[in-house]
Design a protein around this motif. Structure first.
Motif, PDB file in Angstrom:
ATOM      1  N   ALA A   1      12.366 -78.105  -4.702  1.00  0.00           N
ATOM      2  CA  ALA A   1      10.880 -78.074  -4.538  1.00  0.00           C
ATOM      3  C   ALA A   1      10.354 -76.527  -5.254  1.00  0.00           C
ATOM      4  O   ALA A   1       9.059 -76.534  -5.255  1.00  0.00           O
ATOM      5  CB  ALA A   1      10.780 -78.175  -2.948  1.00  0.00           C
TER       6      ALA A   1
ATOM      7  N   THR B   1      17.000 -79.832  -1.462  1.00  0.00           N
ATOM      8  CA  THR B   1      15.842 -80.247  -1.608  1.00  0.00           C
ATOM      9  C   THR B   1      14.824 -79.153  -1.560  1.00  0.00           C
ATOM     10  O   THR B   1      13.768 -78.999  -2.445  1.00  0.00           O
ATOM     11  CB  THR B   1      15.310 -80.757  -0.227  1.00  0.00           C
ATOM     12  N   ASN B   2      15.461 -77.960  -0.816  1.00  0.00           N
ATOM     13  CA  ASN B   2      14.160 -76.816  -0.987  1.00  0.00           C
ATOM     14  C   ASN B   2      14.202 -76.149  -2.358  1.00  0.00           C
ATOM     15  O   ASN B   2      13.412 -75.552  -3.043  1.00  0.00           O
ATOM     16  CB  ASN B   2      14.700 -75.747   0.045  1.00  0.00           C
TER      17      ASN B   2
END
Length: 299
Positions: free
Chosen positions: A88, A84-85
């Motif tokens: 992003a 997810t990081n």
């Protein structure tokens, strides 16, 4: 009156030389044993990859405190936060930049090389052999010696740092090997097929499209896989010719390394995200890949 007849031992034909000790041992090894050994070796080589995958599914704090093998007793530590990081942070744009670089390059190399290889293999023209020797000679030219001249040229024409500039560079340096590979495969096509097409009045482009290209699918598929993987995993050309907006995944991962320092979980998750497409491509065309690698081994 009976006649004594000598019979050869099982597995040994009459007149055949006797097998040595090593040969008899190999004969006694069943195929099942060999397959089990190969599976065990394959699993052994996959252990580092498994460890890297587990690291990508855990946080930095857990990775720094424990080894990856503890996941078998603590499955609750698995998380998708690293992925997810990474997404992003703009990694998605780098993924599409990689696709925009790799797909056109592969198509251009295959298309140009296939036509050039057909010309070198089956068309008569002045300087054909000399031209092919020049192509073979270009195989030994290292990429590094062209970086500065090409960068200067790109700056003059205004394409330095752009995706088309990276595509053109990869295409130019991928053509010599591609032409060499396909030409050697096309030469093995029976000449009678081409002569029959010419007698039917087919022009050269029709012969190439209808006869040579379909018969060359195994070699073309093998070349496509190799070229795709080379461009997909390249970082040198991306570091030199791609700016931040057009950077592929390899350059994006390298910048993440500078940004996050020792965050192995971020780098490992990026590595596995970049691995998905090549794996799908390989398994989709593995039949043609094997045929291309075996082409020419049996006459």
């Amino acid at each position: 009156m009976s006649t004594a007849t000598a019979t050869a031992p099982a597995g040994l034909e009459a007149g055949a030389p006797r097998r040595g000790l090593a040969g008899r041992i190999v004969d006694r090894l069943g195929s099942g044993v060999v397959q089990v050994v190969m599976v065990l070796l394959g699993l052994f080589w996959l252990v580092p990859t498994l460890g890297l995958f587990v690291v990508s599914l855990r946080t930095t704090q857990v990775n720094n405190a424990e080894g990856w093998w503890t996941i078998f007793t603590k499955p609750a530590e698995l998380t998708l936060s690293s992925y997810t990081n990474l997404l992003a942070s703009g990694f998605t744009a780098s993924f599409w930049n990689t696709v925009a670089i790799t797909v056109p390059t592969t198509i251009l190399v295959i298309g140009i090389a296939a036509m050039a290889a057909y010309a070198f293999a089956w068309m008569e023209f002045r300087g054909r052999d000399t031209g092919f020797l020049v192509v073979v000679g270009l195989l030994i030219v290292p990429i590094q010696i062209a970086l500065i001249p090409i960068a200067s040229f790109y700056g003059g024409v205004g394409i330095f740092g752009s995706i088309p500039g990276v595509v053109l560079f990869h295409t130019a340096f991928g053509l010599p090997f591609a032409i060499f590979l396909l030409r050697n495969f096309f030469v093995g096509i029976p000449a009678s097929l081409l002569e029959a097409a010419r007698m039917d009045g087919a022009p050269e482009w029709k012969i190439f499209v209808s006869v040579v290209f379909p018969l060359g699918k195994p070699a073309i598929a093998s070349l496509g896989i190799f070229q795709f993987l080379w461009v997909w995993n390249d970082m040198l050309i991306a570091l030199v010719f791609a700016n931040t907006e057009n950077q592929p995944m390899t350059k994006a991962l390298q910048s993440q390394m500078r940004q996050f320092g020792s965050n192995v979980d971020i780098l490992s998750s990026g590595a596995f995200l970049s691995l998905i497409i090549p794996l799908v491509l390989f398994f989709a065309f593995q039949r043609y890949f094997v045929q291309g690698m075996m082409a020419g081994s049996v006459k």
